[in-house]
Design a protein around this motif. Structure first.
Motif, PDB file in Angstrom:
ATOM      1  N   UNK A 100      70.488  62.553   1.767  1.00 37.04           N
ATOM      2  CA  UNK A 100      71.593  63.507   1.680  1.00 37.04           C
ATOM      3  C   UNK A 100      72.394  63.502   2.974  1.00 37.04           C
ATOM      4  N   UNK A 101      71.720  63.475   4.107  1.00 38.15           N
ATOM      5  CA  UNK A 101      72.391  63.430   5.398  1.00 38.15           C
ATOM      6  C   UNK A 101      73.291  62.193   5.486  1.00 38.15           C
ATOM      7  N   UNK A 102      72.768  61.041   5.099  1.00 40.45           N
ATOM      8  CA  UNK A 102      73.559  59.808   5.153  1.00 40.45           C
ATOM      9  C   UNK A 102      74.665  59.791   4.100  1.00 40.45           C
ATOM     10  N   UNK A 103      74.393  60.343   2.926  1.00 44.26           N
ATOM     11  CA  UNK A 103      75.392  60.421   1.859  1.00 44.26           C
ATOM     12  C   UNK A 103      76.620  61.194   2.349  1.00 44.26           C
ATOM     13  N   UNK A 104      76.381  62.311   3.006  1.00 53.85           N
ATOM     14  CA  UNK A 104      77.483  63.132   3.522  1.00 53.85           C
ATOM     15  C   UNK A 104      78.058  62.510   4.793  1.00 53.85           C
ATOM     16  N   UNK A 105      77.217  61.880   5.601  1.00 53.73           N
ATOM     17  CA  UNK A 105      77.623  61.400   6.913  1.00 53.73           C
ATOM     18  C   UNK A 105      78.430  60.125   6.927  1.00 53.73           C
ATOM     19  N   UNK A 106      78.289  59.295   5.920  1.00 54.87           N
ATOM     20  CA  UNK A 106      79.062  58.055   5.893  1.00 54.87           C
ATOM     21  C   UNK A 106      80.373  58.355   5.185  1.00 54.87           C
ATOM     22  N   UNK A 107      81.473  58.310   5.932  1.00 54.09           N
ATOM     23  CA  UNK A 107      82.744  58.796   5.389  1.00 54.09           C
ATOM     24  C   UNK A 107      83.398  57.871   4.361  1.00 54.09           C
ATOM     25  N   UNK A 108      82.932  57.998   3.136  1.00 56.16           N
ATOM     26  CA  UNK A 108      83.533  57.311   2.002  1.00 56.16           C
ATOM     27  C   UNK A 108      84.122  58.369   1.073  1.00 56.16           C
ATOM     28  N   UNK A 109      85.115  58.007   0.274  1.00 54.98           N
ATOM     29  CA  UNK A 109      85.697  58.993  -0.643  1.00 54.98           C
ATOM     30  C   UNK A 109      84.654  59.570  -1.600  1.00 54.98           C
ATOM     31  N   UNK A 110      84.643  60.878  -1.724  1.00 54.09           N
ATOM     32  CA  UNK A 110      83.749  61.537  -2.671  1.00 54.09           C
ATOM     33  C   UNK A 110      82.335  61.738  -2.195  1.00 54.09           C
ATOM     34  N   UNK A 111      82.067  61.533  -0.910  1.00 53.49           N
ATOM     35  CA  UNK A 111      80.689  61.707  -0.416  1.00 53.49           C
ATOM     36  C   UNK A 111      80.598  62.772   0.667  1.00 53.49           C
ATOM     37  N   UNK A 112      81.465  63.752   0.621  1.00 50.02           N
ATOM     38  CA  UNK A 112      81.501  64.773   1.664  1.00 50.02           C
ATOM     39  C   UNK A 112      80.551  65.924   1.420  1.00 50.02           C
ATOM     40  N   UNK A 113      80.768  66.987   2.169  1.00 49.86           N
ATOM     41  CA  UNK A 113      79.906  68.167   2.117  1.00 49.86           C
ATOM     42  C   UNK A 113      79.947  68.843   0.743  1.00 49.86           C
ATOM     43  N   UNK A 114      81.107  68.887   0.124  1.00 51.36           N
ATOM     44  CA  UNK A 114      81.217  69.530  -1.187  1.00 51.36           C
ATOM     45  C   UNK A 114      80.347  68.800  -2.216  1.00 51.36           C
ATOM     46  N   UNK A 115      80.520  67.490  -2.330  1.00 49.47           N
ATOM     47  CA  UNK A 115      79.758  66.710  -3.310  1.00 49.47           C
ATOM     48  C   UNK A 115      78.277  66.693  -2.951  1.00 49.47           C
ATOM     49  N   UNK A 116      77.972  66.539  -1.667  1.00 46.43           N
ATOM     50  CA  UNK A 116      76.577  66.520  -1.228  1.00 46.43           C
ATOM     51  C   UNK A 116      75.860  67.833  -1.515  1.00 46.43           C
ATOM     52  N   UNK A 117      76.540  68.939  -1.268  1.00 45.52           N
ATOM     53  CA  UNK A 117      75.939  70.250  -1.532  1.00 45.52           C
ATOM     54  C   UNK A 117      75.761  70.478  -3.025  1.00 45.52           C
ATOM     55  N   UNK A 118      76.746  70.092  -3.800  1.00 48.26           N
ATOM     56  CA  UNK A 118      76.619  70.216  -5.254  1.00 48.26           C
ATOM     57  C   UNK A 118      75.454  69.365  -5.761  1.00 48.26           C
ATOM     58  N   UNK A 119      75.349  68.134  -5.256  1.00 44.51           N
ATOM     59  CA  UNK A 119      74.233  67.259  -5.642  1.00 44.51           C
ATOM     60  C   UNK A 119      72.902  67.880  -5.242  1.00 44.51           C
TER      61      UNK A 119
END
Length: 160
Positions: A100-119
């Motif tokens: 989750x940390x890497x999913x949010x931390x690697x700046x690609x479209x759609x992988x930010x805090x909103x999507x990570x928190x929802x996931x």
């Protein structure tokens, strides 16, 4: 100057743009990077507890309604969160926190805090570990975007 920081703060709260858009904005407008970085992190993290606690419930409720645009949007967001969550779970196994940390931390479209928190909420990760992992990811994304933006705008200034 305060107005510029307010813009950085608000940009960092917008889904899909988040800190990844706020940091380049700040660098592009020659705002001090450290202060902008802190403002962007606070702005990006402010919605996280609300998203974790309520977004899934609202999206499930909204997707069941017969309001054409709203129900489609809620269904799309829920589907995006579920896909992101399943990808994380599939790749991570027991290392879900780091994933989750890497999913949010690697700046690609759609992988930010909103999507990570929802996931994280869809995967029923604990509140505390979700928030800490997302916070770590936001900090990492901020470092990457700060370095990348600084290099990019330095090159632009050299060309001019």
């Amino acid at each position: 100057m305060l107005k510029s920081y307010l813009v950085v703060f608000l940009i960092s709260m917008v889904p899909l743009i988040e800190l990844r858009g706020a940091i380049p904005y700040a660098v592009g407008f020659d705002l001090p990077l450290l202060q902008s970085y802190i403002v962007a992190i606070v702005g990006n993290m402010l919605p996280v507890p609300v998203i974790y606690l309520f977004a899934r419930k609202v999206l499930v409720w909204g997707s069941a309604r017969e309001i054409p645009v709203f129900s489609r949007f809620c269904g799309w967001c829920l589907q995006k969160g579920e896909k992101g969550g399943e990808k994380l779970k599939e790749k991570a196994g027991r290392g879900l926190f780091v994933a989750l940390l890497l999913f949010v931390g690697i700046p690609l479209p759609g992988t930010g805090a909103w999507t990570g928190t929802l996931a994280a909420s869809i995967l029923n990760m604990g509140f505390k570990s979700s928030v800490i992992a997302v916070m770590g990811g936001v900090v990492l994304a901020g470092i990457i975007m700060g370095m990348g933006s600084t290099v990019f705008f330095s090159l632009i200034h050299m060309m001019i």
